[in-house]
Design a protein around this motif. Sequence first.
Motif, PDB file in Angstrom:
ATOM      1  N   ASP A  21      24.076  26.591  30.073  1.00  0.00           N
ATOM      2  CA  ASP A  21      23.955  27.533  28.965  1.00  0.00           C
ATOM      3  C   ASP A  21      24.274  28.959  29.399  1.00  0.00           C
ATOM      4  N   LEU A  22      24.082  29.246  30.672  1.00  0.00           N
ATOM      5  CA  LEU A  22      24.318  30.591  31.189  1.00  0.00           C
ATOM      6  C   LEU A  22      24.674  30.498  32.674  1.00  0.00           C
ATOM      7  N   ILE A  23      25.645  31.304  33.089  1.00  0.00           N
ATOM      8  CA  ILE A  23      26.033  31.366  34.496  1.00  0.00           C
ATOM      9  C   ILE A  23      26.137  32.826  34.914  1.00  0.00           C
ATOM     10  N   VAL A  24      25.547  33.149  36.058  1.00  0.00           N
ATOM     11  CA  VAL A  24      25.687  34.460  36.682  1.00  0.00           C
ATOM     12  C   VAL A  24      26.557  34.311  37.928  1.00  0.00           C
ATOM     13  N   ALA A  40      20.447  27.240  33.509  1.00  0.00           N
ATOM     14  CA  ALA A  40      21.191  28.415  33.951  1.00  0.00           C
ATOM     15  C   ALA A  40      21.593  28.218  35.413  1.00  0.00           C
ATOM     16  N   LEU A  41      22.622  28.945  35.807  1.00  0.00           N
ATOM     17  CA  LEU A  41      23.175  28.821  37.156  1.00  0.00           C
ATOM     18  C   LEU A  41      23.378  30.213  37.737  1.00  0.00           C
ATOM     19  N   ASP A  42      22.853  30.427  38.947  1.00  0.00           N
ATOM     20  CA  ASP A  42      23.001  31.702  39.661  1.00  0.00           C
ATOM     21  C   ASP A  42      23.836  31.423  40.908  1.00  0.00           C
ATOM     22  N   VAL A  43      25.109  31.848  40.884  1.00  0.00           N
ATOM     23  CA  VAL A  43      26.043  31.549  41.978  1.00  0.00           C
ATOM     24  C   VAL A  43      26.189  32.784  42.867  1.00  0.00           C
ATOM     25  N   PHE A  44      26.248  32.563  44.177  1.00  0.00           N
ATOM     26  CA  PHE A  44      26.140  33.630  45.181  1.00  0.00           C
ATOM     27  C   PHE A  44      24.762  34.289  45.020  1.00  0.00           C
TER      28      PHE A  44
END
Length: 384
Positions: free
Chosen positions: A282-285, A213-217
Motif C-alpha cells: 500500500d505504501l513504499i518509502v 508498507a515497505l521501507d527500503v534502505f
Amino acid sequence: MRVLVNERGAARLLGRHLWVFRRDVLSGPEEAGLFPVYWGKRFLAWALYNPQSDLTVRAFRFRPTADPVEALLENLDRALKKRLPHLEADPEGGYRLVHAEGDLLPGLVVDTYAGHGVVQVTARALEPLLPRIAQALRPHLKSLLARNDARLRGLEGLPLEVRPLFGRVPEHVVVQEGRVRYGVDLYAGQKTGAFLDQRENRLYMERFTGERALDVFSYHGSFALHLALGFKEVVAVDSSEEALKQAQENARLNGLHPRIRTLRANAFDFLREEEKAGNSYDLIVLDPPAFAKKKGDLERAYRAYKEVNLRALKLLKTGGILATASCSHHLTEPLFYQMLQEAAQDAHRLLDLLHRGGQGFDHPVLLNVPETQYLKFAVFEIVG
C-alpha cells in the motif's frame, strides 16, 4: 598575509559562492588558517584557507573585520540562536545545530541528540579553533563528542579521531521524534550518529494508514517506526545486519516489534524478487544513499535511481503511496523529477504529486551555494 585569487575565483566570491578551488588561487600563505582574500587590491572575503586542499578557499564573511575568529564565532552564535527555541521546546529531540556552509561555518557540523552534542570538523583551518567552538556550545549541551573520523579530514591533511570534549558522553542515547523514539550510537553510528535531515519527512509520513508498507534502505528503521503507527505490517529492508539490529531494537523500544519485520537484502534484488512473486504494498518509502557522490557518478546514479523507483512503482497498488528521496546533490531537483517521470512512464503508472519536501529547517540552503541543497523528497499517489 593574504590570499590572491584570479578573475574566475573573484567572480565566484563576488557572486557570493563560498568556495574557490586551487586552480583559481594565485598565491597565499604556506600554512592553513583564516586569511583575507583579495583580487588584486580589492578585498573579497575572509575565508578558511588550506593550500594542501583542492578546495583551498572557503569564505565565511564578505565584510572586512579586525578579528576573523570573532566573526566566525558570531556566525556560530547566529546559527545557535535559530535552533535554541526548538531545543527548548523539544529537549529530547535530535537537531542539527550547525550545518557547515549553510550557516556560513564551512567545515563544521554540530548535531544534538537529546541534549548530547556531536561535532565534526573537516577543515584544517578550523582545527585550532575547536576549543573555542566547544566553549561556545557548552551552555547548550550536556556533553560534546568530537566525531572527527570523516573521510573528508584526510583530504585536508587531518588525523582521524573520536574523543569527548566535555561532559559525560554516553555511548547510546534515545531520541524522541514526534510519537516515536529511536536509539543513537554516538561513537559509531553513521555520520554523527543518525540522519536528521529527514526528520520532517518522517513525521509527514505518519498521516498514512493501511495494511502493508515497505521501507527500503531502512538503516535503523526510522521511516518504518513512523509508518508502523498506521500500518498493520511494515517491512524494513537494508543490506547492513548491524543497522537492522538497531531497527529491531527501535521497534521494541516503541512497542512496535509485532508490526515491523526486518529483512537483510540488496534493495535492487529484493524489489525484483517481490515483483516476480506477485507481491504488492500500500505504501513504499525509498531513501537510498547518495548514488552520485561526485559529478562523474551522475549518469550511473541516474540509472540506479530510476531502476529502484521503477521497481517500487510496479509493487504498488492503485491508490498506493510512493515516498521517494535522493540525497545526491549532483542529481538536481529538475533531474530528480525527470527521473521519476521516466520511471512512471516505463512502469505505466500515473502519479499524483501529494507533497514536495527536502531537508529540514536546521539544514539551511544558501541560494548562491547550490551544493547546500541536496535532499529531495516527494510523495505520490498512484492514480492509474
